[in-house]
Design an enzyme around this catalytic site. Structure first.
Site, PDB file in Angstrom:
ATOM      1  N   ILE A  33     110.456  62.452  75.046  1.00 13.82           N
ATOM      2  CA  ILE A  33     109.800  61.147  74.899  1.00 13.82           C
ATOM      3  C   ILE A  33     108.438  61.261  74.222  1.00 13.82           C
ATOM      4  O   ILE A  33     107.771  60.268  74.020  1.00 13.82           O
ATOM      5  CB  ILE A  33     109.695  60.397  76.247  1.00 13.82           C
ATOM      6  CG1 ILE A  33     109.130  61.293  77.344  1.00 13.82           C
ATOM      7  CG2 ILE A  33     111.001  59.799  76.647  1.00 13.82           C
ATOM      8  CD1 ILE A  33     109.040  60.613  78.695  1.00 13.82           C
ATOM      9  N   SER A  39     102.454  70.684  73.649  1.00 17.02           N
ATOM     10  CA  SER A  39     103.314  70.205  74.733  1.00 17.02           C
ATOM     11  C   SER A  39     104.477  69.387  74.207  1.00 17.02           C
ATOM     12  O   SER A  39     104.431  68.865  73.092  1.00 17.02           O
ATOM     13  CB  SER A  39     102.485  69.333  75.677  1.00 17.02           C
ATOM     14  OG  SER A  39     102.082  68.173  74.987  1.00 17.02           O
ATOM     15  N   ASP A 172      89.044  60.911  74.196  1.00 17.92           N
ATOM     16  CA  ASP A 172      90.151  60.897  73.229  1.00 17.92           C
ATOM     17  C   ASP A 172      90.931  59.590  73.377  1.00 17.92           C
ATOM     18  O   ASP A 172      92.157  59.586  73.408  1.00 17.92           O
ATOM     19  CB  ASP A 172      91.051  62.124  73.448  1.00 17.92           C
ATOM     20  CG  ASP A 172      92.022  62.350  72.280  1.00 17.92           C
ATOM     21  OD1 ASP A 172      91.822  61.755  71.200  1.00 17.92           O
ATOM     22  OD2 ASP A 172      92.986  63.115  72.459  1.00 17.92           O
TER      23      ASP A 172
HETATM   24  N1  LIG Z   1     103.850  59.833  81.512  1.00 16.44           N
HETATM   25  C1  LIG Z   1     104.392  59.571  80.337  1.00 16.44           C
HETATM   26  N2  LIG Z   1     105.345  58.637  80.217  1.00 16.44           N
HETATM   27  C2  LIG Z   1     105.899  58.363  78.998  1.00 16.44           C
HETATM   28  N3  LIG Z   1     105.544  58.964  77.858  1.00 16.44           N
HETATM   29  C3  LIG Z   1     104.602  59.909  77.923  1.00 16.44           C
HETATM   30  C4  LIG Z   1     103.973  60.268  79.152  1.00 16.44           C
HETATM   31  N4  LIG Z   1     103.058  61.229  78.909  1.00 16.44           N
HETATM   32  C5  LIG Z   1     103.108  61.458  77.590  1.00 16.44           C
HETATM   33  N5  LIG Z   1     104.030  60.670  76.980  1.00 16.44           N
HETATM   34  C6  LIG Z   1     104.359  60.647  75.552  1.00 16.44           C
HETATM   35  O1  LIG Z   1     104.159  61.937  75.017  1.00 16.44           O
HETATM   36  C7  LIG Z   1     103.137  61.915  73.997  1.00 16.44           C
HETATM   37  C8  LIG Z   1     102.316  63.196  74.097  1.00 16.44           C
HETATM   38  O2  LIG Z   1     101.736  63.279  75.386  1.00 16.44           O
HETATM   39  P1  LIG Z   1     100.237  63.710  75.600  1.00 16.44           P
HETATM   40  O3  LIG Z   1      99.374  62.819  74.731  1.00 16.44           O
HETATM   41  O4  LIG Z   1      99.917  63.738  77.028  1.00 16.44           O
HETATM   42  O5  LIG Z   1     100.292  65.160  75.006  1.00 16.44           O
HETATM   43  P2  LIG Z   1      99.118  66.036  74.428  1.00 16.44           P
HETATM   44  O6  LIG Z   1      99.624  67.417  74.255  1.00 16.44           O
HETATM   45  O7  LIG Z   1      97.922  65.918  75.291  1.00 16.44           O
HETATM   46  O8  LIG Z   1      98.896  65.309  73.039  1.00 16.44           O
HETATM   47  P3  LIG Z   1      97.753  65.563  71.954  1.00 16.44           P
HETATM   48  O9  LIG Z   1      98.063  66.853  71.286  1.00 16.44           O
HETATM   49  O10 LIG Z   1      97.929  64.348  71.045  1.00 16.44           O
HETATM   50  O11 LIG Z   1      96.436  65.556  72.670  1.00 16.44           O
HETATM   51  C9  LIG Z   1     102.354  60.625  74.255  1.00 16.44           C
HETATM   52  O12 LIG Z   1     101.760  60.103  73.083  1.00 16.44           O
HETATM   53  C10 LIG Z   1     103.423  59.698  74.811  1.00 16.44           C
HETATM   54  O13 LIG Z   1     104.119  59.079  73.750  1.00 16.44           O
END
Ligand SMILES: Nc1ncnc2c1ncn2[C@@H]1O[C@H](COP(=O)(O)OP(=O)(O)OP(=O)(O)O)[C@@H](O)[C@H]1O
Length: 359
Positions: A33, A39, A172
Site C-alpha cells: 500500500i 520501507s 516533514d
Molecule cells: N498506516 C498506514 N495506512 C495506510 N497507508 C500507509 C500507512 N503508513 C504508510 N502508508 C503508505 O505508505 C507510504 C510510505 O509510508 P511512510 O511515509 O511512512 O514511509 P517512509 O519510509 O517514512 O517514507 P519517506 O521515505 O517518504 O519518508 C505512505 O505515503 C502511505 O501511502
C-alpha cells in the site's frame, strides 16, 4: 524490467517477511500500500491468537470491525546507520507520544537483525495526495472544493497543534504523510524526521522534509525554528489542496528560493479568505507567518454556513431561510477548463535522502 534473479530475490525476501510476520501473530498480504526510502508498507491481518494477547490492538480493531493493519517493513540492513540509530527511534517515539485520534497508532513492533516491522493502524483511504488527484479527476478541475479543503485542513491544523503542544515538531509535513481513515478523517504519519524540543524557541539545523514543502530558511541552510517551519509546510499543503498544484516547484533548493522570493501566484479562482490564509502561512520571514492559533481562528476556517447562520440567528433570533447559496457554500468561483495535470509525489529530500544532515 526486473531481471529474473532480482525477481527471485524479491520473492525470497517477501516469503521471509511473511514467515517473520506469522511468527509474530500477523498475516502479511502481498498487497503493497505504499513505500518510502527504506520501507515498504503492506496490508496485513491480526491473527485470532494475536487479538487474544494484545488488548490495545483488539479493542481498536473491534471498534473498526475488521482485523486489518498496515505493516511497515523497514530494511534496517540496507538503510544508513544514522537512519536506524536516529530517525527510526524518533519515529517510534513520536508515534507513541502523539494522540491516537489524530495520528496513526503504532500497535506493535517486532524486529530482527535485518528488518524492523511497525504494525500500524490502517488508513484505508490512502493519502491526501491520492485523494486530491482522484477528486481533481472526478471534478475535472484541479484541487478540492474549498468546503472540503476546510474540513480536512481544520483537522490537519489540530493534529499539528497537538504535536507542537507535546513538544514534537513534524518537519516533514506533506500531502503524502497525511492519511485518511475509513471515515475520511485525517491521520498524520511518517514521523521519521520529527524531533523533540524542550525549549520552544530553540533553533534546529537538520535539513528535513521534501524540497517542495520545505521552509525557505531550511533551504537556505539557516538555523530554524521547527514550529515555524511546520507552518510553512501547512501553507504548501493548503495551496495543494485547493489548487491541485504545488505553489513552488523546483528540485534545486536555490531555484526554489528564487521562486519563493518572486512571490506567490494563484492561477485559478479562490476565495479572498483562502488566499489570505495561504499568504499568511507562506511568508518568507518565519516570524511573519500566522501562528497556529491565528490559523485556527482565521475567517476562512469558519464554516461559511455557520458564520452566516450565526449572524442571522444573532440578528433575528431565528435561523435563516435556506438558500441555494447556503446549500453549496463553496467560495471557489467555479472551475475553469483545465488540463488534467496531477499533483506529483514530492521530490526526494536534499542530497538524495537527507539522512546525512546535522543533528
Ligand atoms: N498506516 C498506514 N495506512 C495506510 N497507508 C500507509 C500507512 N503508513 C504508510 N502508508 C503508505 O505508505 C507510504 C510510505 O509510508 P511512510 O511515509 O511512512 O514511509 P517512509 O519510509 O517514512 O517514507 P519517506 O521515505 O517518504 O519518508 C505512505 O505515503 C502511505 O501511502
Amino acid at each position: 524490467m526486473k531481471s529474473c534473479a532480482k525477481r527471485e530475490a524479491d520473492r525470497k525476501t517477501f516469503l521471509e517477511q511473511v514467515r517473520e510476520s506469522k511468527e509474530n501473530g500477523y498475516l502479511l498480504s502481498s498487497r503493497k500500500i505504499g513505500s518510502g526510502a527504506f520501507s515498504k508498507v503492506y496490508l496485513g491481518y491480526a491473527t485470532q491468537e494475536k487479538l487474544k494477547q494484545n488488548y490495545k490492538l483488539a479493542s481498536d480493531l473491534r471498534s473498526k470491525r475488521h482485523a486489518m493493519v498496515a505493516i511497515k517493513i523497514i530494511s534496517t540492513d540496507k538503510a544508513p546507520l544514522e537512519y536506524s540509530r536516529k530517525f527510526l527511534p524518533r519515529e517510534i517515539y513520536s508515534l507513541n507520544a502523539t494522540y491516537k485520534h489524530i495520528n496513526i497508532q503504532l500497535y506493535e513492533m517486532y524486529r530482527n537483525s535485518r528488518r524492523t516491522y511497525l504494525v500500524l493502524e490502517l488508513a484505508s483511504r490512502g493519502d491526501l495526495l491520492e485523494h486530491i488527484n482522484a477528486t481533481s479527476d472526478r471534478r475535472e478541475c484541479p484541487g478540492l472544493e474549498e468546503e472540503e479543503a476546510r474540513r480536512l485542513f481544520r483537522q490537519i491544523v489540530s493534529a499539528v497543534a497537538h504535536c507542537h503542544n507535546v513538544g514534537i515538531v513534524h518537519r516533514d509535513l506533506k500531502c503524502e504523510n497525511i492519511l485518511l481513515d475509513e471515515r475520511g478523517f485525517i491521520k498524520l504519519t511518517d514521523f521519521g524526521f520529527a524531533n523533540r524540543y524542550s525549549l520552544r524557541n530553540s533553533l534546529m539545523s537538520t535539513f528535513c522534509g521534501s524540497v517542495a514543502y520545505t521552509a525557505p530558511e531550511i533551504l537556505m541552510s539557516k538555523k530554524y525554528n521547527g514550529e515555524l517551519a511546520d507552518l510553512w509546510s501547512l501553507g504548501v499543503i493548503l495551496y495543494a489542496m485547493v489548487t491541485g498544484k504545488l505553489p513552488f516547484k523546483e528540485r534545486q533548493p536555490h531555484k526554489m528560493i528564487h521562486m519563493i522570493k518572486q512571490g506567490l501566484s494563484f492561477r485559478q479562482p479562490l476565495s479572498p479568505e483562502c488566499q489570505s490564509l495561504i499568504q499568511g502561512l507562506l511568508q518568507l520571514k518565519p516570524g511573519a507567518r500566522l501562528g497556529l492559533q491565528q490559523v485556527a481562528t482565521h475567517r476562512w476556517m469558519l464554516p461559511a454556513t455557520s458564520a452566516i447562520f450565526q449572524q442571522a440567528l444573532n440578528a433575528t433570533g431565528r435561523p435563516p431561510e435556506r438558500s441555494p447559496a447556503l446549500e453549496k457554500p463553496s467560495a471557489q468561483g467555479g472551475c475553469l477548463p483545465c488540463p488534467r495535470v496531477c499533483l506529483q509525489r514530492a521530490a526526494p529530500q536534499l542530497g538524495g535522502t537527507g539522512w546525512g544532515a546535522l543533528g
